[in-house]
Design an enzyme around this catalytic site. Sequence first.
Site, PDB file in Angstrom:
ATOM      1  N   LYS A 154      -4.073   3.726   2.371  1.00  0.00           N
ATOM      2  CA  LYS A 154      -5.232   2.977   1.893  1.00  0.00           C
ATOM      3  C   LYS A 154      -6.304   3.927   1.359  1.00  0.00           C
ATOM      4  CE  LYS A 154      -4.273  -0.790   5.109  1.00  0.00           C
ATOM      5  NZ  LYS A 154      -4.450  -1.214   6.512  1.00  0.00           N
ATOM      6  N   LYS A 156       0.817  -1.225   0.000  1.00  0.00           N
ATOM      7  CA  LYS A 156       0.000   0.000   0.000  1.00  0.00           C
ATOM      8  C   LYS A 156       0.841   1.261   0.000  1.00  0.00           C
ATOM      9  CE  LYS A 156      -0.397  -1.192   4.740  1.00  0.00           C
ATOM     10  NZ  LYS A 156      -0.482  -2.638   4.834  1.00  0.00           N
TER      11      LYS A 156
END
Lengths: 434, 434
Positions: free
Chosen positions: A207, A107
């Site tokens: 995220k 991520k």
Amino acid sequence: MSKSVRLALLGCGTVGTEVVRLLHEQATDLTARIGAPLEIVGIAVRRPGRDRGDLPVDPGLFTTDALGLVKREDVDVVVEVVGGIEPARTWLVEALRAGKSVVTANKALLAEDGGTLHDAATEGGADLYYEASVAGAIPLLRPLRESLQGDTINRVTGIVNGTTNFILSAMDATGAGFEEALEEATALGYAEADPTADVEGFDAAAKASILASLAFHTRVGAADVYREGITAVSARDVASAKQMGCTIKLLCIATRSVDSSGQASVAVRVHPAMIPTSHPLASVGDAFNAVFIEAEAAGQLMFYGRGAGGAPTASAVLGDIVAVARNHLAGTRAASESSYADLPIRPMGEAVTRYHVSLDVADRAGVLAAVAGIFAKHDVSIATVRQSGRGDDAVLVIVTHGAPDAALAATVEELRGLEFVRAIASVLRVEGGV
Amino acid sequence: MSKSVRLALLGCGTVGTEVVRLLHEQATDLTARIGAPLEIVGIAVRRPGRDRGDLPVDPGLFTTDALGLVKREDVDVVVEVVGGIEPARTWLVEALRAGKSVVTANKALLAEDGGTLHDAATEGGADLYYEASVAGAIPLLRPLRESLQGDTINRVTGIVNGTTNFILSAMDATGAGFEEALEEATALGYAEADPTADVEGFDAAAKASILASLAFHTRVGAADVYREGITAVSARDVASAKQMGCTIKLLCIATRSVDSSGQASVAVRVHPAMIPTSHPLASVGDAFNAVFIEAEAAGQLMFYGRGAGGAPTASAVLGDIVAVARNHLAGTRAASESSYADLPIRPMGEAVTRYHVSLDVADRAGVLAAVAGIFAKHDVSIATVRQSGRGDDAVLVIVTHGAPDAALAATVEELRGLEFVRAIASVLRVEGGV
């Protein structure tokens, strides 16, 4: 039966080990689902000689030369579970440009420099899948990339960091302060030795940038996300939230809005917020994750599940491996990144939020009027006021209606300078219709 | 820019109208996401002359000749929102065999004869997408078809029928009986004039068969699903559930289990059941849908959203249209149906369930011992007993541990014949760890 699809695995920690185990245990099923067997042809690790217990893999597959492994002619798919920006970026760009599809859980890299990866994938005609990068096992990116392609998404609200959710849930349940709850999370393995990425909101912000990019067809990078962690959330904040029938969660909130001239824009933020206990996200406890999506035609959707852990993350990685292996065999690739909308990013100051402000003030005539006047001066409308006295002091709890975040911040700043304001005990944003 | 992808729309009712509206409103975005414009080249309806208000479509596109439309050379994708087995099956098989991809919301046809459609799709090399057939806008089939392909799903539990969920929620909230709640649902448009498909569980059973087929890589037809509707659920049942801290929901439950010889099998059932109010599915109110998935590596996942209605269903249809249009332009197709596991279907009698039985019995010595003896005789273990007297009668409420459904049914049957059992007031299955 086709010849095998050959995988290079980069990293063999918690997630990598589970990936190896699942590839072994489910080999028969995976072969049937893909139409060809999967074969691990190399595993890049830092310490090849390390004892890995009964990991069902030929020890001869381990190598320290990740770049060499990625470049091997006989590699079809590169699976990266190392994390971090470099050297992961170099390896993955190399793979994608050479037409090798990539499955990654990284991520941080996607949030920092996703554009480079997507461009490399387009250049090489390769697939780039990263379901495991957000909310672990919860199938979230595929619904965004595919299922909701015929709809317009207006808002994504999520609990996407398990560590902070565990800490806040513990504070809510026991009345503990942040430090105490963090210690418990560390002892139980929910927080890392250096918890900065989690508790300061960096992980959630990464995220949020990935979710927002997919939801709004716009490249949103980590730097575009307003970020506030939970280290300043106090036991008193939690108690104050409870009094209002609320709980505190670290939320990622990505919104698309259209101004009066018809121009759409995007705002993405991560911060702790009070939400009513009746809100579906309020009951997401422990280390679970959940994401709420509001779309024009679909209405409200919620996705819930385990956001971290070796097995759940490996499940997401394997789902992606099956997809890219099928594409590889069919000689095709998935639709590439869609960033056509290229919407401008609205700064945090313009985002409409609501504040909950708790003040310790002198208990005398005129104080409430003066405080209310400052809110009015900044054009911030007050929704509720609760005053309770204690000796010479009074506690004033004010919840506002929605207003630009900058106006709210300026209001609080001005309150701070007032002679009769002894302390600003807590300032928290409020979400979800309190 | 590529030339357009040409759609034939079969049906223009509630969902079809929304599909036309969304295709029009989102045309610019859809073109950008697909890489080519979508174009409706014909709409098959029963009454072409009907007033359709300001539907943004050329009236000359309407035709009554659906089969002729499907066969047209210039049709790339067929979108079916008519429903029912025939003539929809004939149209879709014709389309698929000719290599035209199909997007359908037709759960009844998929449950009744999905195999024929999948075979025709394989034969023609076409795509068959049907996200809208289960749980409306909730992206559920794509996660099952793709995201969870690297995992083993053990159980799917869902609320997949909005009408019955509305009725049961109303009964729970107001204490109303089934008939009264059904009348309210009909008046509010949540139930159709003939509510049989919903209240008798046929609609939920069709959806259960589709979910089970995808989850277990096995063709599960409508006839394989054990089905019980909610018409026998009484106000007394609902009150009894409340006393136990439960609520009653119409659940679809699909399980995969492995017997002692290692043979896996599948059981699929639809019936009302008591679940604890603390269970995540208990708070799914009104006409919402939610599906719980338990997978070996991913753990528990939940998907929640609107299960019906024109716009939510159209959102799912459009997501599928974008996917098949992209595949059409790329000259590829999605992975075809996966039914390789071909697991046997376990009959309902062998499914392990738990019963809640409420008996009106004579209040005299020995009754409890006799009743308990009958449970023991059928090897059914009792979890809790609650007895309350009222005059000469007593009410006995018994909750069992898990046992084969056939043994539980036989127990109830034998209780029914006892002289001191005045009435069996309610028999309900119990799910979710009461």
